[in-house]
Design a protein around this motif. Structure first.
Motif, PDB file in Angstrom:
ATOM      1  N   ARG A   1       5.697   6.573   0.980  1.00  0.00           N
ATOM      2  CA  ARG A   1       6.112   5.535   1.916  1.00  0.00           C
ATOM      3  C   ARG A   1       5.158   4.372   1.772  1.00  0.00           C
ATOM      4  NH1 ARG A   1       3.405   6.271   7.477  1.00  0.00           N
ATOM      5  NH2 ARG A   1       1.833   7.806   6.955  1.00  0.00           N
ATOM      6  N   LEU A   2       5.606   3.223   2.213  1.00  0.00           N
ATOM      7  CA  LEU A   2       4.776   2.032   2.179  1.00  0.00           C
ATOM      8  C   LEU A   2       4.021   1.937   3.495  1.00  0.00           C
ATOM      9  CD1 LEU A   2       7.321  -0.451   0.606  1.00  0.00           C
ATOM     10  CD2 LEU A   2       5.591   0.945  -0.541  1.00  0.00           C
ATOM     11  N   VAL A   3       2.781   1.492   3.434  1.00  0.00           N
ATOM     12  CA  VAL A   3       1.927   1.435   4.610  1.00  0.00           C
ATOM     13  C   VAL A   3       1.488  -0.005   4.823  1.00  0.00           C
ATOM     14  CG1 VAL A   3      -0.105   2.437   5.719  1.00  0.00           C
ATOM     15  CG2 VAL A   3       1.017   3.670   3.875  1.00  0.00           C
ATOM     16  N   GLY A   4       1.277  -0.366   6.074  1.00  0.00           N
ATOM     17  CA  GLY A   4       0.727  -1.677   6.379  1.00  0.00           C
ATOM     18  C   GLY A   4       1.782  -2.642   6.872  1.00  0.00           C
ATOM     19  N   GLY A   5       1.310  -3.806   7.243  1.00  0.00           N
ATOM     20  CA  GLY A   5       2.200  -4.828   7.773  1.00  0.00           C
ATOM     21  C   GLY A   5       2.358  -4.662   9.268  1.00  0.00           C
TER      22      GLY A   5
ATOM     23  N   GLU B   1       0.865  -1.176   0.000  1.00  0.00           N
ATOM     24  CA  GLU B   1       0.000   0.000   0.000  1.00  0.00           C
ATOM     25  C   GLU B   1       0.900   1.223   0.000  1.00  0.00           C
ATOM     26  OE1 GLU B   1      -3.389   0.420   2.574  1.00  0.00           O
ATOM     27  OE2 GLU B   1      -3.286  -1.729   2.996  1.00  0.00           O
ATOM     28  N   ILE B   2       0.536   2.209  -0.793  1.00  0.00           N
ATOM     29  CA  ILE B   2       1.386   3.378  -0.989  1.00  0.00           C
ATOM     30  C   ILE B   2       0.708   4.613  -0.423  1.00  0.00           C
ATOM     31  CG2 ILE B   2       2.436   4.845  -2.743  1.00  0.00           C
ATOM     32  CD1 ILE B   2       2.401   2.143  -4.459  1.00  0.00           C
ATOM     33  N   ASP B   3       1.451   5.348   0.368  1.00  0.00           N
ATOM     34  CA  ASP B   3       0.980   6.618   0.921  1.00  0.00           C
ATOM     35  C   ASP B   3       1.802   7.731   0.274  1.00  0.00           C
ATOM     36  OD1 ASP B   3      -0.193   8.584   2.513  1.00  0.00           O
ATOM     37  OD2 ASP B   3       1.180   8.224   4.185  1.00  0.00           O
TER      38      ASP B   3
ATOM     39  N   THR C   1       8.589   3.345   7.627  1.00  0.00           N
ATOM     40  CA  THR C   1       9.121   4.632   8.066  1.00  0.00           C
ATOM     41  C   THR C   1      10.217   5.148   7.139  1.00  0.00           C
ATOM     42  OG1 THR C   1      10.728   3.562   9.527  1.00  0.00           O
ATOM     43  CG2 THR C   1       8.593   4.170  10.488  1.00  0.00           C
ATOM     44  N   ARG C   2      10.772   4.264   6.335  1.00  0.00           N
ATOM     45  CA  ARG C   2      11.849   4.675   5.431  1.00  0.00           C
ATOM     46  C   ARG C   2      11.265   5.480   4.275  1.00  0.00           C
ATOM     47  NH1 ARG C   2      15.002   1.846   1.056  1.00  0.00           N
ATOM     48  NH2 ARG C   2      13.231   0.445   1.003  1.00  0.00           N
ATOM     49  N   PRO C   3      11.750   6.696   4.078  1.00  0.00           N
ATOM     50  CA  PRO C   3      11.222   7.481   2.951  1.00  0.00           C
ATOM     51  C   PRO C   3      11.674   6.888   1.623  1.00  0.00           C
ATOM     52  CG  PRO C   3      13.019   8.646   4.020  1.00  0.00           C
ATOM     53  CD  PRO C   3      12.767   7.414   4.826  1.00  0.00           C
ATOM     54  N   ARG C   4      10.802   6.938   0.668  1.00  0.00           N
ATOM     55  CA  ARG C   4      11.097   6.456  -0.678  1.00  0.00           C
ATOM     56  C   ARG C   4      10.773   7.561  -1.660  1.00  0.00           C
ATOM     57  NH1 ARG C   4      10.782   0.529  -1.269  1.00  0.00           N
ATOM     58  NH2 ARG C   4      10.718  -0.331   0.815  1.00  0.00           N
ATOM     59  N   PHE C   5      11.390   7.502  -2.819  1.00  0.00           N
ATOM     60  CA  PHE C   5      11.081   8.489  -3.840  1.00  0.00           C
ATOM     61  C   PHE C   5      11.299   7.901  -5.224  1.00  0.00           C
ATOM     62  CE2 PHE C   5      15.617   9.104  -3.212  1.00  0.00           C
ATOM     63  CZ  PHE C   5      16.095   9.257  -4.507  1.00  0.00           C
ATOM     64  N   LEU C   6      10.730   8.598  -6.163  1.00  0.00           N
ATOM     65  CA  LEU C   6      10.844   8.252  -7.569  1.00  0.00           C
ATOM     66  C   LEU C   6      10.991   9.576  -8.307  1.00  0.00           C
ATOM     67  CD1 LEU C   6      10.269   5.642  -9.333  1.00  0.00           C
ATOM     68  CD2 LEU C   6       7.982   6.534  -9.569  1.00  0.00           C
ATOM     69  N   VAL C   7      11.982   9.677  -9.172  1.00  0.00           N
ATOM     70  CA  VAL C   7      12.141  10.867  -9.997  1.00  0.00           C
ATOM     71  C   VAL C   7      12.024  10.436 -11.450  1.00  0.00           C
ATOM     72  CG1 VAL C   7      13.623  12.799 -10.667  1.00  0.00           C
ATOM     73  CG2 VAL C   7      13.648  11.976  -8.307  1.00  0.00           C
TER      74      VAL C   7
ATOM     75  N   ALA D   1      -5.948   2.332 -12.557  1.00  0.00           N
ATOM     76  CA  ALA D   1      -6.624   1.852 -11.344  1.00  0.00           C
ATOM     77  C   ALA D   1      -5.688   1.830 -10.135  1.00  0.00           C
ATOM     78  CB  ALA D   1      -7.199   0.455 -11.585  1.00  0.00           C
ATOM     79  N   ALA D   2      -4.401   1.554 -10.368  1.00  0.00           N
ATOM     80  CA  ALA D   2      -3.435   1.465  -9.269  1.00  0.00           C
ATOM     81  C   ALA D   2      -2.811   2.814  -8.913  1.00  0.00           C
ATOM     82  CB  ALA D   2      -2.338   0.468  -9.642  1.00  0.00           C
ATOM     83  N   ASP D   3      -3.106   3.859  -9.661  1.00  0.00           N
ATOM     84  CA  ASP D   3      -2.519   5.185  -9.419  1.00  0.00           C
ATOM     85  C   ASP D   3      -2.806   5.634  -7.994  1.00  0.00           C
ATOM     86  OD1 ASP D   3      -1.823   7.878  -9.328  1.00  0.00           O
ATOM     87  OD2 ASP D   3      -2.832   8.404 -11.184  1.00  0.00           O
ATOM     88  N   PRO D   4      -1.760   5.784  -7.157  1.00  0.00           N
ATOM     89  CA  PRO D   4      -2.010   6.164  -5.762  1.00  0.00           C
ATOM     90  C   PRO D   4      -2.551   7.580  -5.592  1.00  0.00           C
ATOM     91  CG  PRO D   4       0.343   6.065  -6.208  1.00  0.00           C
ATOM     92  CD  PRO D   4      -0.355   5.576  -7.431  1.00  0.00           C
ATOM     93  N   GLY D   5      -2.444   8.416  -6.611  1.00  0.00           N
ATOM     94  CA  GLY D   5      -2.967   9.777  -6.519  1.00  0.00           C
ATOM     95  C   GLY D   5      -4.414   9.883  -6.951  1.00  0.00           C
ATOM     96  N   ALA D   6      -4.963   8.828  -7.507  1.00  0.00           N
ATOM     97  CA  ALA D   6      -6.336   8.868  -7.994  1.00  0.00           C
ATOM     98  C   ALA D   6      -7.341   8.474  -6.913  1.00  0.00           C
ATOM     99  CB  ALA D   6      -6.489   7.944  -9.197  1.00  0.00           C
ATOM    100  N   ARG D   7      -6.861   8.065  -5.771  1.00  0.00           N
ATOM    101  CA  ARG D   7      -7.761   7.592  -4.699  1.00  0.00           C
ATOM    102  C   ARG D   7      -8.286   8.728  -3.881  1.00  0.00           C
ATOM    103  NH1 ARG D   7      -3.498   3.095  -3.040  1.00  0.00           N
ATOM    104  NH2 ARG D   7      -3.388   2.209  -5.079  1.00  0.00           N
TER     105      ARG D   7
END
Length: 133
Positions: free
Chosen positions: A68-72, A48-50, A82-88, A127-133
């Motif tokens: 960041r990843l959520v859940g578990g 899950e992506i936040d 808690t580890r920050p992630r990014f994509l450029v 459908a999987a776009d985390p910004g479309a939710r």
């Protein structure tokens, strides 16, 4: 008469500038959408992506997505969350995706090709776009 011509010229310039900024805004939105859609494809399966931030990257024509990843419930899952992630995403002319870099480094050419060619513009990516939710 000169006043009317100046006013007409000023109006034309304002319209021209507004039209130009509208194109840039639409292009920026399209680039941001494509970059967001790449996140689920590059994240661990089932994650899950936040989204934390979507905005301009450091270089011209780039978009940065911080998340960041959520859940578990395990300690490892909590540490990963808690580890920050990014994509450029680095774009060529228009919305042509030229390169992608993550916190782990650049995405390989083959992976980038598959991402562009077979995923980003599919209904699954939408459908999987985390910004479309």
């Amino acid at each position: 008469m000169v006043r009317i011509e100046r006013a007409a010229l000023a109006g034309a310039v304002i319209l021209w500038l507004a039209a130009g900024f509208g194109c840039d805004t639409a292009l920026d939105a399209r680039r941001a959408t494509l970059c967001r859609r790449a996140v689920p494809a590059l994240a661990p399966p089932g994650a899950e992506i936040d989204l934390l931030r979507v905005g301009s990257g450091a270089s011209r024509g780039s978009v940065r997505v911080d998340y960041r990843l959520v859940g578990g419930t395990s300690a490892l899952a909590k540490a990963e969350a808690t580890r920050p992630r990014f994509l450029v995403c680095h774009f060529d002319a228009g919305d042509d995706l030229g390169a992608v870099t993550t916190e782990q480094g650049p995405v390989s050419g083959a992976s980038l090709y598959l991402l562009r060619r077979y995923y980003l513009t599919t209904p699954e990516a939408e459908a999987a776009d985390p910004g479309a939710r």
